[in-house]
Design a protein around this motif. Structure first.
Motif, short mmCIF file in Angstrom:
data_model
loop_
_atom_site.label_atom_id
_atom_site.label_comp_id
_atom_site.label_asym_id
_atom_site.label_seq_id
_atom_site.Cartn_x
_atom_site.Cartn_y
_atom_site.Cartn_z
N PRO A 43 47.13 -57.98 -7.61
CA PRO A 43 47.37 -57.18 -6.41
C PRO A 43 48.03 -55.86 -6.78
CG PRO A 43 48.99 -58.94 -6.60
CD PRO A 43 47.99 -59.16 -7.69
N ASP A 44 47.79 -54.82 -5.95
CA ASP A 44 48.42 -53.53 -6.26
C ASP A 44 49.37 -53.06 -5.16
OD1 ASP A 44 46.63 -52.86 -4.35
OD2 ASP A 44 45.47 -51.46 -5.56
N SER A 45 49.67 -53.93 -4.21
CA SER A 45 50.66 -53.54 -3.18
C SER A 45 51.26 -54.80 -2.56
CB SER A 45 50.00 -52.71 -2.09
OG SER A 45 49.18 -53.55 -1.29
N THR A 46 52.41 -54.60 -1.91
CA THR A 46 53.07 -55.72 -1.25
C THR A 46 52.16 -56.32 -0.18
OG1 THR A 46 55.19 -54.62 -1.58
CG2 THR A 46 55.13 -56.33 0.10
N GLU A 47 51.41 -55.47 0.52
CA GLU A 47 50.54 -55.94 1.59
C GLU A 47 49.46 -56.87 1.02
OE1 GLU A 47 51.60 -52.72 1.24
OE2 GLU A 47 53.07 -53.10 2.84
N VAL A 48 48.94 -56.51 -0.15
CA VAL A 48 47.92 -57.37 -0.76
C VAL A 48 48.53 -58.71 -1.19
CG1 VAL A 48 46.32 -57.60 -2.70
CG2 VAL A 48 46.47 -55.43 -1.48
N VAL A 49 49.75 -58.66 -1.76
CA VAL A 49 50.43 -59.92 -2.14
C VAL A 49 50.57 -60.78 -0.87
CG1 VAL A 49 52.57 -60.96 -3.00
CG2 VAL A 49 51.69 -58.88 -4.07
N SER A 50 50.97 -60.14 0.20
CA SER A 50 51.19 -60.87 1.46
C SER A 50 49.88 -61.51 1.95
CB SER A 50 51.75 -59.88 2.48
OG SER A 50 51.61 -60.37 3.76
N VAL A 161 71.36 -55.63 -9.21
CA VAL A 161 70.45 -55.48 -8.07
C VAL A 161 71.23 -55.26 -6.78
CG1 VAL A 161 68.60 -56.62 -6.76
CG2 VAL A 161 68.89 -57.11 -9.18
N LEU A 162 70.76 -54.30 -5.97
CA LEU A 162 71.36 -54.12 -4.64
C LEU A 162 70.46 -54.64 -3.53
CD1 LEU A 162 72.89 -50.53 -4.87
CD2 LEU A 162 74.13 -52.69 -4.78
N GLY A 163 69.15 -54.50 -3.71
CA GLY A 163 68.24 -54.93 -2.65
C GLY A 163 66.94 -55.47 -3.23
N LEU A 164 66.25 -56.28 -2.43
CA LEU A 164 64.97 -56.87 -2.87
C LEU A 164 63.97 -56.86 -1.73
CD1 LEU A 164 65.47 -60.26 -4.78
CD2 LEU A 164 64.95 -58.03 -5.77
N GLU A 165 62.71 -56.79 -2.11
CA GLU A 165 61.64 -57.10 -1.15
C GLU A 165 60.92 -58.33 -1.73
OE1 GLU A 165 58.47 -54.17 0.66
OE2 GLU A 165 57.69 -55.04 -1.19
N VAL A 166 60.71 -59.32 -0.86
CA VAL A 166 60.13 -60.58 -1.34
C VAL A 166 59.03 -61.02 -0.38
CG1 VAL A 166 60.66 -63.02 -1.81
CG2 VAL A 166 62.39 -61.28 -2.27
N VAL A 167 57.90 -61.46 -0.94
CA VAL A 167 56.87 -62.07 -0.11
C VAL A 167 57.09 -63.58 -0.15
CG1 VAL A 167 54.40 -62.39 0.25
CG2 VAL A 167 55.27 -60.17 -0.54
N LEU A 168 57.20 -64.16 1.04
CA LEU A 168 57.50 -65.59 1.14
C LEU A 168 56.22 -66.42 0.97
CD1 LEU A 168 60.01 -65.35 4.12
CD2 LEU A 168 60.52 -65.44 1.68
N ALA A 169 56.40 -67.73 0.84
CA ALA A 169 55.26 -68.61 0.58
C ALA A 169 54.17 -68.47 1.64
CB ALA A 169 55.75 -70.06 0.51
N ASN A 170 54.56 -68.21 2.90
CA ASN A 170 53.55 -68.11 3.96
C ASN A 170 53.00 -66.69 4.14
OD1 ASN A 170 55.67 -66.78 5.08
ND2 ASN A 170 56.11 -68.29 6.67
N GLY A 171 53.39 -65.79 3.26
CA GLY A 171 52.86 -64.43 3.31
C GLY A 171 53.75 -63.44 4.05
N ARG A 172 54.79 -63.94 4.73
CA ARG A 172 55.66 -62.99 5.44
C ARG A 172 56.49 -62.17 4.45
NH1 ARG A 172 58.40 -65.63 10.62
NH2 ARG A 172 58.66 -63.42 11.09
N ILE A 173 56.80 -60.93 4.85
CA ILE A 173 57.51 -60.03 3.92
C ILE A 173 58.97 -59.91 4.33
CG2 ILE A 173 57.60 -57.68 2.96
CD1 ILE A 173 54.57 -57.43 3.71
N LEU A 174 59.87 -60.30 3.43
CA LEU A 174 61.31 -60.15 3.68
C LEU A 174 61.72 -58.84 3.01
CD1 LEU A 174 64.11 -61.44 4.52
CD2 LEU A 174 64.21 -62.31 2.18
#
Ligand SMILES: Cc1cc2nc3c(=O)[nH]c(=O)nc-3n(C[C@H](O)[C@H](O)[C@H](O)COP(=O)(O)OP(=O)(O)OC[C@H]3O[C@@H](n4cnc5c(N)ncnc54)[C@H](O)[C@@H]3O)c2cc1C
Length: 460
Positions: A43-50, A161-174
């Protein structure tokens, strides 16, 4: 009807998430794990990972996040040919450097070396120090809470680390990409994902802490003969050099021998040979004379020899020697799958007793062991490596491993200091960790990954 993996393959092919040159037959960099994946996606973006995660969740496909695949415990390797491997390699943009705030926003797939040099280009330091910086990716460093050579001064990866963006198991983006240094607005959720080895979510972006760049630096190599000197040296260096002490690496002469045999271009580090060495690095963000500081305290240090240098070539030889130990041991002990490695932590004052007791216990039961230890002494982390010239049976290997880990745990140490659990140390988790801690870990896993699709067969 086509199965879910086939549907995903077609979807990925149309969307350009496949790399036609890449094979699904995977191997980690150490050659310890080989396995075919069902599908290897880039994948090349968070949206694609999601999107991928949402599809896999709906169709119950297991997903293995992979960065540089340099980990020692097989964490980024699939465990069956039905699993989808999600490589973060194409998510490699350095998004923003905020020098005044000492922060950097990065995609998870940036190489560690890329992050370090971008920080340097802004006259800042990103202090995570690993010899595989050219191969590992920052997402993998954070997911495995990597340690390395500068932990003594700057902490482990999770401290950077100060902050993170994480894709959860169900595809939602935290999305929690905070750049502030104070934030007590509820649970610190990023800590769940740092060091979770891809079992709780996919890290897609991070806000990293930067530090002022050192203006002065000096390196020294100390040679000594008695194990007990380790404690005095570590104490005296900490006391006399304070915050300037950045790295304090321990090696045994056996490691040096192995490295010189592996690479004839390397040189014996000191004129005389000592059974033990400490590689010490001091730096300061002030322009000051650290060489004089070391020269002044040198006569009081409890060691037989100290070589102090600012010469780049000498420093390079010492660090290159240090970086060669794992490769040299892998080549020497291939018949054992690169030797029996024990990534352990103890408090520094226990290390001499541990080394003496351990050697005698092991040699009592197994005569022909080749023991070669190095480690990040400053923070009590040893790589206790054992080889033999002949093969060992699976039960002999297990016996040796248990002897080492039982001893470490009886002294209040850790059976996994910086490499994590992955697939290699799962049985040790239940052997040594408190049942309540393991039960809580399972509860968290169940909560964040109820279908058990994220990196199955790892950690728990
Ligand atoms: C020569 C050598 C020296 C090393 N020295 C050190 C050292 O000094 N200190 C140290 O700590 N380690 C060291 N390592 C081990 C390894 O390099 C580190 O653990 C490194 O941090 C792993 O990064 P990676 O990109 O290769 O991650 P990978 O090996 O690809 O992944 C590591 C784990 O994180 C998961 N993961 C990867 N990316 C993500 C993501 N984006 N989101 C969620 N989960 C993810 C994977 O599933 C896996 O479980 C060394 C390795 C080698 C080969």
């Amino acid at each position: 009807m086509a199965d879910a993996l086939t549907v995903l393959r077609h979807k990925a092919d149309n969307a350009g998430w496949l790399d036609s040159a890449a094979s699904c037959q995977l191997q980690d960099v150490h050659g310890l794990y080989q396995q075919r994946a069902g599908l290897l996606l880039y994948p090349d973006s968070t949206e694609v990972v999601s999107e991928i995660m949402a599809f896999c969740y709906q169709h119950e496909l297991a997903v293995v996040p992979q960065s540089g695949n340099t980990g020692y415990v097989g964490g980024a390797m699939p465990t069956s040919d039905k699993q989808v491997v999600l490589s973060l390699q194409k998510m490699n943009k350095l998004l923003d450097v905020h020098a005044a705030n000492n922060t950097m926003l990065v995609d998870a797939g940036c190489r560690l070396a890329q992050v370090q040099s971008q920080a340097a280009a802004h006259n800042r330091l990103f202090p995570l120090g690993l010899s595989v910086a050219d191969s590992c990716l920052i997402g993998g460093n954070l997911a495995s809470n990597a340690g390395g050579t500068s932990v003594l001064r700057y902490g482990n990866a999770r401290d950077l680390v100060l902050g993170l963006e994480v894709v959860l198991a169900n595809g939602r983006i935290l999305e929690q990409l905070q750049t502030v240094r104070k934030d007590n607005s509820g649970y610190d959720l990023k800590q769940l994902f740092l060091g979770s080895e891809g079992t709780l979510g996919i890290i897609t972006k991070a806000v990293l802490k930067l530090f002022p760049r050192p203006q002065s630096q000096v390196t020294a190599l100390l040679g000594f003969t008695q194990l007990q000197q380790i404690v005095d040296l570590r104490d005296d260096l900490s006391e006399q050099c304070g915050e300037s002490l950045v790295a304090c690496e321990y090696w045994q002469q056996r490691c040096v021998q192995q490295a010189l045999r592996y690479n004839a271009n390397l040189q014996q580090p000191l004129v005389d040979i000592y059974p033990h060495y400490l590689l010490v690095e001091l730096n300061s963000t002030l322009k000051c004379d650290l060489t004089s500081l070391l020269q002044q305290i040198a006569p009081q240090l409890n060691c037989e020899h100290i070589a102090i240098t600012e010469h780049v070539s000498t420093i390079k030889n010492w660090w290159q020697l240090r970086a060669t130990f794992p490769k040299a041991q892998r080549q020497l002990w291939t018949h054992l799958g690169s030797g029996l490695k024990h990534d352990i932590a103890l408090s520094v004052e226990q290390i001499p007793e541990f080394l003496v007791t351990m050697k005698s216990r092991l040699l009592e039961q197994f005569e022909h062991l080749d023991i070669a230890v190095f480690g990040h002494l400053g923070d009590g982390n040893l790589h206790y490596n054992i080889g033999t010239m002949q093969s060992l049976s699976a039960s002999e290997k297990q016996q040796i491993n248990h002897l080492v880990y039982d001893q470490v745990m009886s002294m209040g140490g850790s059976f996994s200091a910086e490499h994590g659990i992955g697939q290699a140390k799962r049985s040790l988790l239940t052997r040594y960790k408190s049942p309540i801690a393991v039960a809580l870990m399972r509860t968290l896993k169940q909560c964040l990954d109820p279908k058990q699709l994220l990196n199955p067969g790892k950690v728990l």
